[in-house]
Design a protein around this motif. Structure first.
Motif, PDB file in Angstrom:
ATOM      1  N   LYS A 155       0.992  -1.254   0.196  1.00 47.58           N
ATOM      2  CA  LYS A 155       0.060   0.033   0.116  1.00 47.58           C
ATOM      3  C   LYS A 155       0.901   1.250  -0.174  1.00 47.58           C
ATOM      4  O   LYS A 155       1.556   1.207   0.807  1.00 47.58           O
ATOM      5  N   GLY A 156       0.853   2.064  -1.096  1.00 51.09           N
ATOM      6  CA  GLY A 156       1.749   3.127  -1.173  1.00 51.09           C
ATOM      7  C   GLY A 156       3.189   2.599  -1.067  1.00 51.09           C
ATOM      8  O   GLY A 156       3.626   1.664  -1.797  1.00 51.09           O
ATOM      9  N   ASP A 157       3.968   3.078  -0.386  1.00 53.27           N
ATOM     10  CA  ASP A 157       5.538   2.598  -0.197  1.00 53.27           C
ATOM     11  C   ASP A 157       5.551   1.732   1.062  1.00 53.27           C
ATOM     12  O   ASP A 157       6.376   1.365   1.395  1.00 53.27           O
ATOM     13  N   ASN A 179       6.637   2.018  -6.025  1.00 51.54           N
ATOM     14  CA  ASN A 179       5.135   1.602  -5.374  1.00 51.54           C
ATOM     15  C   ASN A 179       4.539   0.846  -6.542  1.00 51.54           C
ATOM     16  O   ASN A 179       4.376   1.191  -7.858  1.00 51.54           O
TER      17      ASN A 179
HETATM   18  C1  LIG Z   1       4.612   6.093  -2.924  1.00 53.95           C
HETATM   19  O1  LIG Z   1       3.682   5.931  -2.135  1.00 53.95           O
HETATM   20  C2  LIG Z   1       3.873   7.001  -0.985  1.00 53.95           C
HETATM   21  C3  LIG Z   1       2.644   6.950   0.104  1.00 53.95           C
HETATM   22  O2  LIG Z   1       2.798   5.615   0.940  1.00 53.95           O
HETATM   23  C4  LIG Z   1       3.888   8.511  -1.571  1.00 53.95           C
HETATM   24  O3  LIG Z   1       4.195   9.300  -0.619  1.00 53.95           O
HETATM   25  C5  LIG Z   1       4.931   8.558  -2.600  1.00 53.95           C
HETATM   26  O4  LIG Z   1       4.693   9.795  -3.216  1.00 53.95           O
HETATM   27  C6  LIG Z   1       4.537   7.415  -3.859  1.00 53.95           C
HETATM   28  N1  LIG Z   1       5.291   7.580  -4.721  1.00 53.95           N
HETATM   29  C7  LIG Z   1       5.268   7.514  -6.057  1.00 53.95           C
HETATM   30  C8  LIG Z   1       6.369   7.709  -6.748  1.00 53.95           C
HETATM   31  O5  LIG Z   1       4.178   7.644  -6.449  1.00 53.95           O
END
Ligand SMILES: *[C@@H]1O[C@H](CO)[C@@H](O)[C@H](O)[C@H]1NC(C)=O
Ligand SMILES: *[C@@H]1O[C@H](CO)[C@@H](O)[C@H](O)[C@H]1NC(C)=O
Length: 427
Positions: A155-157, A179
């Motif tokens: 979920k997200g990162d 992600n």
């Molecule tokens: C990946 O997910 C996080 C939230 O968990 C977010 O803050 C971040 O911008 C995302 N990275 C990309 C490249 O979309």
């Protein structure tokens, strides 16, 4: 006035054309570069790619509505899309092993053989305590690929390793990973999809080795050429999409056909080259069903037709062809695979779960000696050379010392990987 009428007509035609396009675009086309919502193999190992309320089965073909395969996804929730999906791998628990799990908002659905399990859908927090709602991706990770039988949630990162036995959750950081919008375990490898690209990752650490991301359409979808930058040899060598046909000529050159492309391996130096079928076998165009080599000719079978090419640079199509499969081989097309062994005048034809012999020296030719090959549900391609017979089904091939041993076999011999052991793809 006449001009005005013309303009009105044109405007109407444009509007009609536009509404046509909009209608067609309700059905996603995976060759246009989609970001998939979820990917998982079904209980027979067929990959399912989910996008919106549609589902793509396998590596090519049109989208279907997901509710046609998984009706209840609609009942409890107006199916906009699936957030995440995986196939459980947990041999210690037969009640869960091989079940497909789907995640929609805060609900989880468990299916076995396309039937919803009693009591489902349930809330994610009940079935997978510690795992958040509104997931991006999920993938099974059995031991020893993970330390314990696990599911990895994204979920997200945020990354969660969920131990299916103890239900313990271990939060991880996968620093080098993008992600993921969907994740997929295929042939013991792990793939994270993001946009229309993917990266192969180590499920324990999230490390991404070698040159990623790569274009998902190059490896997981059978699309005709869409990008100049695509590395055709590398793509064809490593593609997981099944082959259509394979053969080797008397000089030991191997030809392998897939969709619109073919790979040629030079018998003298093992060099691989890739080209479009259109450029070398123009009359055939693409998507052949079976190919065999006999007396310096390539017999290329597509649907009900046989195209006959004399091997050479360039290959030349013989006058009078294509002819019907029935006329040339004495059997109704289409067929699945065909091969001739060196120094023999017999074409072995595979059609469904049957194999037939055609004496190539006799006229008219007849397909006789019908036998069953129950070991294979569907053969994609087969070839024979001095080493014996190679039978290809999906991503694997099987080796038999002779056609006789192939037909007589009652257990599958060792499984070999097409990409690795036939074409030398290192990943
Ligand atoms: C990946 O997910 C996080 C939230 O968990 C977010 O803050 C971040 O911008 C995302 N990275 C990309 C490249 O979309
Ligand atoms: C699937 O959804 C579509 C669109 O909502 C609907 O027309 C169709 O009847 C549904 N099919 C099934 C099998 O539920």
């Amino acid at each position: 006035m006449k001009l005005l009428a013309h303009i009105l007509c044109l405007a109407l035609a444009l509007a009609l054309a536009r509404s046509d396009v909009e209608h067609a675009s309700d059905v996603p086309d995976r060759c246009h570069g989609l970001e998939m919502d979820a990917v998982a193999v079904n209980d027979e190992g067929v990959p399912y790619f989910f996008k919106g309320d549609h589902l793509f089965k396998g590596f090519h073909g049109l989208a279907e509505r997901s509710n046609e395969s998984f009706a209840e996804l609609d009942d409890h929730h107006h199916l906009g899309h699936v957030d995440a999906a995986f196939r459980m791998h947990y041999e210690d628990s037969p009640s869960e092993h091989d079940h497909m799990f789907f995640f929609l908002d805060h609900k989880v659905f468990s299916y076995y053989q396309h039937k919803l399990e009693d009591g489902f859908p349930k809330s994610i927090s009940e079935v997978f305590p510690g795992i958040p709602d509104h997931l991006d991706a999920a993938v099974e990770c059995p031991k020893p690929e993970c330390d314990e039988d696990s599911v990895i949630f994204f979920k997200g990162d945020d990354i969660y390793h969920y131990n299916v036995k103890t239900k313990a959750v271990d939060e991880k950081e996968f620093k080098s990973m993008p992600n993921c919008t969907s994740a997929f375990r295929f042939m013991e490898h792990y793939y994270c999809f993001h946009g229309h690209m993917f990266s192969k990752f180590d499920p324990k650490t999230g490390d991404v080795h070698s040159r990623y991301p790569k274009e998902a359409r190059d490896y997981f979808m059978r699309c005709s050429k869409f990008s100049e930058e695509s590395e055709h040899v590398e793509r064809e060598r490593c593609s997981r999409v099944h082959l259509d046909a394979i053969t080797s000529d008397n000089a030991g050159n191997m030809y392998a056909f897939r969709g619109h492309h073919f790979l040629r391996q030079d018998g003298a130096n093992d060099m691989l080259k890739s080209d479009t079928i259109e450029s070398a076998f123009k009359e055939l165009h693409s998507e052949v069903d079976a190919v065999f080599t006999y007396e310096d000719h390539l017999y290329m079978i597509k649907d009900d037709s046989v195209f006959l090419y004399k091997v050479g640079e360039p290959h030349t199509h013989l006058d009078g062809y294509p002819k019907s499969v029935k006329e040339v081989l004495g059997i109704e097309g289409p067929i699945d695979a065909a091969f001739v062994c060196e120094d023999h005048d017999i074409a072995h034809i595979i059609k469904g779960q049957k194999v037939y012999d055609v004496e190539l020296k006799t006229s008219p030719r007849v397909a006789g000696n019908e036998r069953s090959i129950p070991l294979f549900r569907k053969v994609d391609a087969a070839m024979c050379n001095a080493e014996g017979v190679k039978v290809i089904a999906g991503n694997h091939f099987y080796h038999f010392a002779s056609p006789m041993l192939f037909v007589a076999a009652r257990a599958l011999p060792e499984q070999h990987r097409v990409s690795l052991e036939l074409f030398g793809c290192d990943h």
